[in-house]
Design a protein around this motif. Sequence first.
Motif, PDB file in Angstrom:
ATOM      1  N   ALA A   1      -7.230   9.900   6.023  1.00 20.77           N
ATOM      2  CA  ALA A   1      -7.811  10.333   7.303  1.00 20.77           C
ATOM      3  C   ALA A   1      -9.246   9.838   7.468  1.00 20.77           C
ATOM      4  O   ALA A   1      -9.850  10.041   8.504  1.00 20.77           O
ATOM      5  CB  ALA A   1      -7.774  11.849   7.390  1.00 20.77           C
ATOM      6  N   ASN A   2      -9.787   9.198   6.429  1.00 24.44           N
ATOM      7  CA  ASN A   2     -11.201   8.827   6.495  1.00 24.44           C
ATOM      8  C   ASN A   2     -11.473   7.358   6.189  1.00 24.44           C
ATOM      9  O   ASN A   2     -11.072   6.849   5.137  1.00 24.44           O
ATOM     10  CB  ASN A   2     -12.018   9.680   5.520  1.00 24.44           C
ATOM     11  N   LEU A   3     -12.189   6.726   7.120  1.00 23.71           N
ATOM     12  CA  LEU A   3     -12.693   5.374   6.876  1.00 23.71           C
ATOM     13  C   LEU A   3     -14.162   5.554   6.522  1.00 23.71           C
ATOM     14  O   LEU A   3     -14.952   6.055   7.325  1.00 23.71           O
ATOM     15  CB  LEU A   3     -12.564   4.521   8.144  1.00 23.71           C
ATOM     16  N   SER A   4     -14.524   5.169   5.306  1.00 23.35           N
ATOM     17  CA  SER A   4     -15.868   5.438   4.823  1.00 23.35           C
ATOM     18  C   SER A   4     -16.656   4.129   4.806  1.00 23.35           C
ATOM     19  O   SER A   4     -16.343   3.222   4.052  1.00 23.35           O
ATOM     20  CB  SER A   4     -15.716   6.036   3.418  1.00 23.35           C
ATOM     21  N   LEU A   5     -17.668   4.045   5.661  1.00 26.00           N
ATOM     22  CA  LEU A   5     -18.356   2.759   5.844  1.00 26.00           C
ATOM     23  C   LEU A   5     -19.755   2.738   5.254  1.00 26.00           C
ATOM     24  O   LEU A   5     -20.586   3.598   5.561  1.00 26.00           O
ATOM     25  CB  LEU A   5     -18.474   2.449   7.346  1.00 26.00           C
ATOM     26  N   TRP A   6     -19.998   1.741   4.436  1.00 19.07           N
ATOM     27  CA  TRP A   6     -21.359   1.482   3.985  1.00 19.07           C
ATOM     28  C   TRP A   6     -21.630  -0.008   4.140  1.00 19.07           C
ATOM     29  O   TRP A   6     -20.795  -0.845   3.763  1.00 19.07           O
ATOM     30  CB  TRP A   6     -21.588   1.878   2.528  1.00 19.07           C
TER      31      TRP A   6
ATOM     32  N   TYR B   1       0.814  -1.219   0.000  1.00 22.01           N
ATOM     33  CA  TYR B   1       0.000   0.000   0.000  1.00 22.01           C
ATOM     34  C   TYR B   1       0.844   1.263   0.000  1.00 22.01           C
ATOM     35  O   TYR B   1       0.426   2.301  -0.497  1.00 22.01           O
ATOM     36  CB  TYR B   1      -0.951  -0.003   1.205  1.00 22.01           C
ATOM     37  N   VAL B   2       2.043   1.159   0.565  1.00 26.87           N
ATOM     38  CA  VAL B   2       2.923   2.331   0.586  1.00 26.87           C
ATOM     39  C   VAL B   2       3.330   2.681  -0.848  1.00 26.87           C
ATOM     40  O   VAL B   2       3.352   3.847  -1.239  1.00 26.87           O
ATOM     41  CB  VAL B   2       4.161   2.079   1.494  1.00 26.87           C
ATOM     42  N   ALA B   3       3.578   1.627  -1.642  1.00 29.31           N
ATOM     43  CA  ALA B   3       3.930   1.851  -3.054  1.00 29.31           C
ATOM     44  C   ALA B   3       2.738   2.450  -3.810  1.00 29.31           C
ATOM     45  O   ALA B   3       2.905   3.292  -4.702  1.00 29.31           O
ATOM     46  CB  ALA B   3       4.379   0.543  -3.695  1.00 29.31           C
ATOM     47  N   MET B   4       1.539   2.021  -3.449  1.00 28.19           N
ATOM     48  CA  MET B   4       0.334   2.572  -4.090  1.00 28.19           C
ATOM     49  C   MET B   4       0.225   4.069  -3.799  1.00 28.19           C
ATOM     50  O   MET B   4      -0.051   4.889  -4.680  1.00 28.19           O
ATOM     51  CB  MET B   4      -0.918   1.856  -3.555  1.00 28.19           C
ATOM     52  N   ARG B   5       0.483   4.412  -2.559  1.00 23.92           N
ATOM     53  CA  ARG B   5       0.447   5.811  -2.156  1.00 23.92           C
ATOM     54  C   ARG B   5       1.510   6.611  -2.932  1.00 23.92           C
ATOM     55  O   ARG B   5       1.244   7.703  -3.431  1.00 23.92           O
ATOM     56  CB  ARG B   5       0.723   5.880  -0.660  1.00 23.92           C
ATOM     57  N   GLN B   6       2.695   5.998  -3.048  1.00 18.73           N
ATOM     58  CA  GLN B   6       3.793   6.643  -3.765  1.00 18.73           C
ATOM     59  C   GLN B   6       3.417   6.886  -5.225  1.00 18.73           C
ATOM     60  O   GLN B   6       3.662   7.945  -5.784  1.00 18.73           O
ATOM     61  CB  GLN B   6       5.038   5.733  -3.675  1.00 18.73           C
ATOM     62  N   TYR B   7       2.785   5.863  -5.818  1.00 14.71           N
ATOM     63  CA  TYR B   7       2.372   5.983  -7.219  1.00 14.71           C
ATOM     64  C   TYR B   7       1.404   7.165  -7.379  1.00 14.71           C
ATOM     65  O   TYR B   7       1.532   7.979  -8.298  1.00 14.71           O
ATOM     66  CB  TYR B   7       1.718   4.681  -7.712  1.00 14.71           C
ATOM     67  N   ALA B   8       0.441   7.238  -6.451  1.00 11.98           N
ATOM     68  CA  ALA B   8      -0.535   8.337  -6.511  1.00 11.98           C
ATOM     69  C   ALA B   8       0.180   9.678  -6.365  1.00 11.98           C
ATOM     70  O   ALA B   8      -0.095  10.622  -7.120  1.00 11.98           O
ATOM     71  CB  ALA B   8      -1.585   8.162  -5.410  1.00 11.98           C
ATOM     72  N   GLU B   9       1.088   9.741  -5.419  1.00 16.90           N
ATOM     73  CA  GLU B   9       1.786  11.017  -5.180  1.00 16.90           C
ATOM     74  C   GLU B   9       2.620  11.430  -6.401  1.00 16.90           C
ATOM     75  O   GLU B   9       2.716  12.610  -6.711  1.00 16.90           O
ATOM     76  CB  GLU B   9       2.641  10.928  -3.914  1.00 16.90           C
ATOM     77  N   ASN B  10       3.176  10.428  -7.075  1.00 18.63           N
ATOM     78  CA  ASN B  10       3.928  10.749  -8.297  1.00 18.63           C
ATOM     79  C   ASN B  10       3.027  11.348  -9.374  1.00 18.63           C
ATOM     80  O   ASN B  10       3.489  12.070 -10.250  1.00 18.63           O
ATOM     81  CB  ASN B  10       4.621   9.498  -8.852  1.00 18.63           C
ATOM     82  N   GLN B  11       1.735  11.003  -9.312  1.00 22.65           N
ATOM     83  CA  GLN B  11       0.784  11.594 -10.284  1.00 22.65           C
ATOM     84  C   GLN B  11       0.173  12.877  -9.715  1.00 22.65           C
ATOM     85  O   GLN B  11      -0.786  13.420 -10.271  1.00 22.65           O
ATOM     86  CB  GLN B  11      -0.369  10.632 -10.620  1.00 22.65           C
ATOM     87  N   GLY B  12       0.671  13.309  -8.572  1.00 21.17           N
ATOM     88  CA  GLY B  12       0.174  14.550  -7.960  1.00 21.17           C
ATOM     89  C   GLY B  12      -1.087  14.373  -7.141  1.00 21.17           C
ATOM     90  O   GLY B  12      -1.767  15.341  -6.808  1.00 21.17           O
ATOM     91  N   LEU B  13      -1.413  13.129  -6.798  1.00 18.80           N
ATOM     92  CA  LEU B  13      -2.666  12.852  -6.084  1.00 18.80           C
ATOM     93  C   LEU B  13      -2.430  12.336  -4.670  1.00 18.80           C
ATOM     94  O   LEU B  13      -1.405  11.717  -4.394  1.00 18.80           O
ATOM     95  CB  LEU B  13      -3.441  11.747  -6.796  1.00 18.80           C
ATOM     96  N   ARG B  14      -3.433  12.533  -3.817  1.00 20.06           N
ATOM     97  CA  ARG B  14      -3.437  11.895  -2.501  1.00 20.06           C
ATOM     98  C   ARG B  14      -4.457  10.755  -2.533  1.00 20.06           C
ATOM     99  O   ARG B  14      -5.411  10.797  -3.296  1.00 20.06           O
ATOM    100  CB  ARG B  14      -3.897  12.892  -1.430  1.00 20.06           C
ATOM    101  N   ILE B  15      -4.225   9.748  -1.679  1.00 17.28           N
ATOM    102  CA  ILE B  15      -5.250   8.714  -1.514  1.00 17.28           C
ATOM    103  C   ILE B  15      -6.218   9.250  -0.462  1.00 17.28           C
ATOM    104  O   ILE B  15      -5.808   9.706   0.607  1.00 17.28           O
ATOM    105  CB  ILE B  15      -4.647   7.378  -1.023  1.00 17.28           C
ATOM    106  N   GLY B  16      -7.489   9.192  -0.788  1.00 18.17           N
ATOM    107  CA  GLY B  16      -8.502   9.723   0.128  1.00 18.17           C
ATOM    108  C   GLY B  16      -9.123   8.627   0.980  1.00 18.17           C
ATOM    109  O   GLY B  16      -8.413   7.771   1.510  1.00 18.17           O
ATOM    110  N   ALA B  17     -10.445   8.641   1.054  1.00 16.81           N
ATOM    111  CA  ALA B  17     -11.144   7.728   1.954  1.00 16.81           C
ATOM    112  C   ALA B  17     -10.889   6.267   1.597  1.00 16.81           C
ATOM    113  O   ALA B  17     -10.802   5.911   0.419  1.00 16.81           O
ATOM    114  CB  ALA B  17     -12.636   8.010   1.895  1.00 16.81           C
ATOM    115  N   VAL B  18     -10.773   5.447   2.638  1.00 23.37           N
ATOM    116  CA  VAL B  18     -10.664   4.002   2.446  1.00 23.37           C
ATOM    117  C   VAL B  18     -12.058   3.405   2.669  1.00 23.37           C
ATOM    118  O   VAL B  18     -12.671   3.614   3.720  1.00 23.37           O
ATOM    119  CB  VAL B  18      -9.635   3.391   3.423  1.00 23.37           C
ATOM    120  N   ASN B  19     -12.555   2.712   1.646  1.00 22.17           N
ATOM    121  CA  ASN B  19     -13.893   2.100   1.702  1.00 22.17           C
ATOM    122  C   ASN B  19     -13.781   0.590   1.803  1.00 22.17           C
ATOM    123  O   ASN B  19     -13.424  -0.072   0.820  1.00 22.17           O
ATOM    124  CB  ASN B  19     -14.678   2.418   0.423  1.00 22.17           C
TER     125      ASN B  19
END
Length: 414
Positions: free
Chosen positions: A154-159, A94-112
């Motif tokens: 910062a957000n856990l999004s539950l449905w 998941y750290v690599a996933m975050r890194q990939y997003a950051e390289n595209q200028g994005l943050r990972i938001g809510a985890v569903n």
Amino acid sequence: MNNLTNSYEILVASLAEQGIDLDSVKNALKNQHIETPSWGYANSGTRFKAFAWPGAAVSTHQKIDDAAIVFKMTGIAPSVAIHIPWDKPEDGDYVAMRQYAENQGLRIGAVNPNVFQDESYKLGSLGNPDPAIRELALDHLIECCEIMDKVGSANLSLWFADGTNYAGQDSLRARKQRFEMGLQSVYAHLPVGGRMLLEYKLFEPAFYSTDIPDWGVSYAFCLKLGSQAQVLVDLGHHAPGVNIEQIVAFLLDEGKLGGFHFNNRKYADDDLMVGSVNPYELFLIYNELAGAESSPDEPTRTTARQVAYMIDQSHNIEGKIAPMIQSVLNCQEAYAKALIVPRAKLHEAQANGDVFIAHQILSNAFRTDVRPLLTQIHLEMGVPSDPLTAFLASGYEKKIAAERGRHAASGGYQ
Ligand code: RM4
Ligand code: MN
Ligand code: MN
């Protein structure tokens, strides 16, 4: 002076006449953030059929790439929500996933988390009568709290899809108690500063009873859980005719509005483009938010400023990225109209009991053509002045269709 400058200046002059502070409107618009959902870039459909879209994202990297384009075009969509296990990396990194997003200028938001697609969840997850299944669901939810840490969310999004189909199928009170206990265990695992956003939905897939059917139940659970638990309002999850802006106002005033899942609906949970069916409703919701952001009341003001604005759409016949850009832009337009409501005048009319004038003031803001202002904002933010046209002309869709091809979609009766 060209036409564009002309219409912009006419608008600016009319706003100044109404006492609107243009700089603060512009600042608010530049700081607006709308999170897009990773699953909105992939193939999806109804329970009858999912149509495969050429170039629809398959891997999480592709979904992140698409979300990055939406950010690049609009400047106000800096994060992407993930759904687990749909976005679980093959290598678990998941750290690599975050890194990939950051390289595209994005943050990972809510985890569903997803506790509705396994065979085991036929009778529910946290509400299941079998303690072993409840444990399984809990393990996944706790795993998602750990993922939040790894991806910097910062957000856990539950449905929850939990409920029953027939009267007598299960004890309604027992299910409520199981949920209360389960949610408490999840809450205890939230990372420091993390929030639990608890979604509700009237019906579907359960048809007789849903364990968290409305905002009142979600609110009651959140109150018991504590300050890190807040209600998530998905615009598609209400009965027709429900006054959503009133729910928003109540939750803001109580400090319990955590976030939104924006989409639009005609009948049920249609997941159509934001503002496509009822732009007036979207405006009225934003009117509550803009009013709360600038209000001296606490916790209303702070709550409004921390709302997580997220889109939850699953397009099946209209394409993927262009409709997402359209949804983001529709949020921008609704917010702009809400920001130009002359609040002091509105409050005065309300205090005087002047029903007609109060309504006029509000609906005039809705009917104002703010597009020249939005074009100006785009220019000042360094994004294309017309993001949608620029995207359609960019060749991105053609490129991904050629590179990724068309992939068989799941869903529907087989
Ligand atoms: C539900 C709900 C959830 C979303 C799933 C896919 O109807 O809106 O937020 O995660 O769909
Ligand atoms: Mn939702
Ligand atoms: Mn939904």
